[in-house]
Design an enzyme around this catalytic site. Sequence first.
Site, mmCIF file in Angstrom:
data_model
loop_
_atom_site.group_PDB
_atom_site.id
_atom_site.type_symbol
_atom_site.label_atom_id
_atom_site.label_comp_id
_atom_site.label_asym_id
_atom_site.label_seq_id
_atom_site.Cartn_x
_atom_site.Cartn_y
_atom_site.Cartn_z
ATOM 1 N N TYR A 1 22.998 -19.632 47.685
ATOM 2 C CA TYR A 1 23.351 -18.640 46.666
ATOM 3 C C TYR A 1 24.873 -18.482 46.558
ATOM 4 O O TYR A 1 25.438 -18.506 45.462
ATOM 5 C CB TYR A 1 22.690 -17.306 47.011
ATOM 6 N N GLY B 1 16.808 -7.759 34.334
ATOM 7 C CA GLY B 1 16.957 -7.457 35.756
ATOM 8 C C GLY B 1 17.506 -6.039 35.896
ATOM 9 O O GLY B 1 17.816 -5.384 34.900
ATOM 10 N N PHE B 2 17.670 -5.597 37.137
ATOM 11 C CA PHE B 2 17.976 -4.170 37.264
ATOM 12 C C PHE B 2 19.406 -3.820 36.848
ATOM 13 O O PHE B 2 19.641 -2.759 36.278
ATOM 14 C CB PHE B 2 17.582 -3.673 38.664
ATOM 15 N N ILE B 3 20.350 -4.722 37.037
ATOM 16 C CA ILE B 3 21.704 -4.415 36.547
ATOM 17 C C ILE B 3 21.728 -4.573 35.030
ATOM 18 O O ILE B 3 22.237 -3.713 34.296
ATOM 19 C CB ILE B 3 22.762 -5.325 37.208
ATOM 20 N N LYS C 1 27.401 -19.260 43.382
ATOM 21 C CA LYS C 1 28.275 -18.255 42.762
ATOM 22 C C LYS C 1 29.743 -18.714 42.780
ATOM 23 O O LYS C 1 30.496 -18.444 41.844
ATOM 24 C CB LYS C 1 28.091 -16.900 43.461
ATOM 25 N N ALA D 1 28.959 -12.904 36.430
ATOM 26 C CA ALA D 1 28.605 -12.228 37.678
ATOM 27 C C ALA D 1 28.716 -13.192 38.848
ATOM 28 O O ALA D 1 27.920 -14.108 38.999
ATOM 29 C CB ALA D 1 27.188 -11.678 37.588
ATOM 30 N N ASP E 1 15.921 -13.161 29.008
ATOM 31 C CA ASP E 1 15.540 -13.144 30.424
ATOM 32 C C ASP E 1 14.252 -13.951 30.562
ATOM 33 O O ASP E 1 13.393 -13.886 29.675
ATOM 34 C CB ASP E 1 15.295 -11.694 30.882
ATOM 35 N N ASN E 2 14.138 -14.703 31.634
ATOM 36 C CA ASN E 2 12.890 -15.471 31.833
ATOM 37 C C ASN E 2 11.873 -14.701 32.666
ATOM 38 O O ASN E 2 10.802 -15.216 32.986
ATOM 39 C CB ASN E 2 13.162 -16.844 32.470
#
Length: 326
Positions: free
Chosen positions: A151, A10-12, A155, A119, A31-32
């Site tokens: 979401y 992912g981007f992070i 978290k 995260a 990563d999937n």
Amino acid sequence: MNILITGGAGFIGCNLAAYHLHKGDSVFVVDNMSTGSHVNIANLFSNPSFQFEEADILLWDGLKERVRWAQRIYHLAAIVGVKKVLEDPRAVMAANIAGTERVFRAVAAVNPAAQVIVASSSEVYGFNSKAIFSESDDVVFKSGGRLRWCYAVTKLSDEYLAYSFMKKSGVKVVIVRLFNTIGPHQVGRYGMVVPRFIDQAITNVPISVYGQGQQTRSFCDVRDTIVALDLLASCPAANGEIVNVGNDREISIQDLAEMIIARSKSKSHISCISYEDAYGIDFEDITHRRPDISKLKRLTGFSPRWSLEQTLDTLIDLARAKLVSI
Ligand code: UDP
């Protein structure tokens, strides 16, 4: 150091992987590819210290072996993005809660000495009406089954999973509440505002401001975020703590749109779209979201280095280069 990054395409995650490889660490990414992409990690394969496996965190049979190998684990694997969350809340609940539980079970079983960075998200503050959110503030949700909150609930569950495994199994954790993060490799497909506005601006199509654009956000450059994560992971006093990670400058979405139009010299105009048209009726936006980052500063000495203008300029250049190469 051996570093495992779940959700690392992912981007992070991909920015974090590149940063640690640059420091001389060994990095394993799993990563999937649900929101991550091969493009994000393509340039990492030339480094012999980089390894990658495409697998789902709920099913990955290599999990225990890699957890045993790792000294540090960044657990980023999750389904993110408002559009994705509204599309399939069931998948969000499974990946974000069961996935985290599976990672912690593995850590507790084979390597409780590993440092885990989990995260979490600024979404957990929910409807708290304070202007600036600090870690000890209440989390405020409304009842009534609005799926947007899936979401946030996942978290918050991850935070409590982290605490449970810390208390019962002695796992070392830092819980990071990530505020809006932007930067290279982020895409607008799943709803994120900055890449969407930039793509619209450089192609001179209307900028899709949702609502009246008076809602505010605080955007942090991912190149700052990853430094903050590394500093927290290396800081013994951060062990067992919840820490906001972000940039505390606040901007309205209308002003963001105007800034992107001006900096990209775009001919786009701003088009206000109702939330109903944007997301469907089952949606309530957060009016403001700004982090108090004094705890992060106190623990690590960290301050963001990238201004919003600098980040936007970088992203506009990258988006233009991508457009030319297509
Ligand atoms: N937003 C917008 N236009 C878009 C995408 C998002 O105006 O094309 C708004 C969205 O409603 C929210 C803000 O921008 O108020 C940030 O949205 P994003 O999905 O990036 O992050 P989050 O809502 O999680 O803060």
